[in-house]
Design a protein around this motif. Structure first.
Motif: not given
Length: 411
Positions: A36-42, A47-54
């Motif tokens: 779960s931690v790994q999923v949250r980190q990923q 999210r940050n990547t897609t937000d920035n990309k968007t």
């Protein structure tokens, strides 16, 4: 008690089973938590990547929209200037065309005057109905006016065709400008949209490619063609206006030069006819005087012939009476010879006087016929003089014809 004895005993696990179960449960929980931690980190990274990309994509799209708005604004301004230039050129061409129409209409009065002068001069009588220089110049005047009208009419036709071309291009530019304004408003609205805008929504297949869509090169080429076509036709229109103004000046100058030549021929002819009238009036006066003198001379000749009859009768009577002398007295004496000579002389005088009377009467008849001819010719020349003077009075109206500069000054 007997009732309790009826239940079976539950399965019981050993302590080791219990411990093992707890260890498995703990181990599983830890693995799941690590996952779960790994999923949250990923997920955070994603999210940050897609937000920035968007955000960047949206920013890039907004920048592209801004650039596109700039391109459309530039072309809209260019087309707007082109439209105004087209409107001005159409206005100028219409004014120039009005000047040509006025010049064309102004030639009607000179044509009527030329025809009227030709009609006047057809009323000349006798040998005064000649093809003189005035008639030649009047015919040239008609031909010049007809040629002038043909030139101006051709310019009117050319200007009409050019006006149609300019108006068609104006419609194309106006339509293009309207489309540019619509597109500019739409792209401006799109550029101003934000994530918090209230007009947002999801649409069915917004990424579809429209059937009539064009690429940017085609888009720019379309407006560039309209602009280039407008400039080309406006240059042609300017040259046409210059040619139209030149035609007005040239045709008016040609016509004025022909009027000068015709008026000069009229003045020269009037001078010639006036001289001929004065000469005929002088000849008429002299002829009338000579006829009067000759008529008196005829009367005197007749009187003289009549006056020879009594002397002839005296001579005849003497001779006849002397034939009555008797016998030897019937002698051819000197008086006898003299009487015979006298009779011959009187008869010869009568003969000569009669011949002269005939000649005088013939001359008188000739003079009278000549006087009639002079009188008729004089009347014809006076009529010709009056007709040409009427022509010159009619031609005074030509002074009201506007000059070439006056015809184009409103242009």
């Amino acid at each position: 008690m007997a009732a309790f004895g009826s239940f079976s005993n539950p399965t019981k696990f050993t302590v080791n089973d219990w411990k093992t179960s707890n260890m498995v449960m703990s181990s599983t929980a830890e693995r799941q938590m690590d996952a779960s931690v790994q999923v949250r980190q990923q997920s955070t990274v994603l999210r940050n990547t897609t937000d920035n990309k968007t955000a960047w994509t949206q920013h890039s799209t907004s920048s592209d929209l801004a650039d596109r708005i700039g391109d459309i604004t530039l072309w809209r301004n260019t087309l707007n200037r082109t439209k105004e230039e087209l409107q001005n050129e159409i206005k100028h061409l219409k004014k120039t065309r009005e000047c040509v129409e006025k010049a064309f209409e102004a030639k009607q009065v000179p044509m009527d005057i030329a025809f009227e002068c030709q009609g006047f001069r057809e009323e000349r009588d006798g040998n005064d109905l000649v093809r003189d220089e005035v008639e030649v110049q009047l015919q040239k005047e008609v031909e010049v006016i007809e040629g002038t009208n043909n030139v101006l009419l051709n310019k009117l036709n050319e200007s009409y065709e050019q006006l149609c071309v300019l108006q068609d291009i104006h419609q194309l530019v106006t339509a293009d400008l309207t489309d540019k304004t619509t597109a500019l408003n739409l792209d401006t609205d799109c550029h101003e949209l934000e994530n918090s805008s209230g007009t947002l929504g999801l649409h069915k297949d917004p990424t579809r490619i429209m059937r009539n869509i064009v690429n940017p090169d085609t888009w720019e080429a379309f407006s560039s063609h309209n602009k280039d076509k407008s400039e080309t036709e406006m240059k042609l229109s300017v040259r046409l206006r210059e040619a139209m103004n030149q035609s007005i000046l040239q045709t008016t100058s040609d016509l004025e030069a022909q009027w000068t030549a015709t008026n000069y021929a009229f003045r020269k002819r009037l001078h010639e006819v006036e001289q001929a009238v004065r000469e005929l009036e002088w000849q008429k006066g002299n002829t009338e005087s000579e006829i009067a003198a000759l008529e008196k001379e005829v009367d005197r000749l007749k009187e003289c012939i009549a006056a020879k009859v009594p002397p002839l009768m005296v001579a005849h009577t003497r001779l006849e009476e002397r034939t009555k002398r008797p016998n030897v007295e019937l002698c051819r004496d000197t008086p006898q010879y003299q009487l015979v000579e006298e009779v011959g002389q009187v008869k010869e005088s009568q003969h000569l006087l009669q011949e002269k009377l005939v000649m005088a009467e013939q001359t008188l008849g000739t003079l009278q016929r000549n006087l009639e001819q002079i009188t008729s010719d004089l009347a014809a020349k006076k009529q010709s003089l009056s007709l040409d003077q009427q022509c010159m009075q009619v031609r005074e109206k030509l002074k009201d014809h506007p000059s070439g500069e006056e015809l184009i000054k409103t242009n």
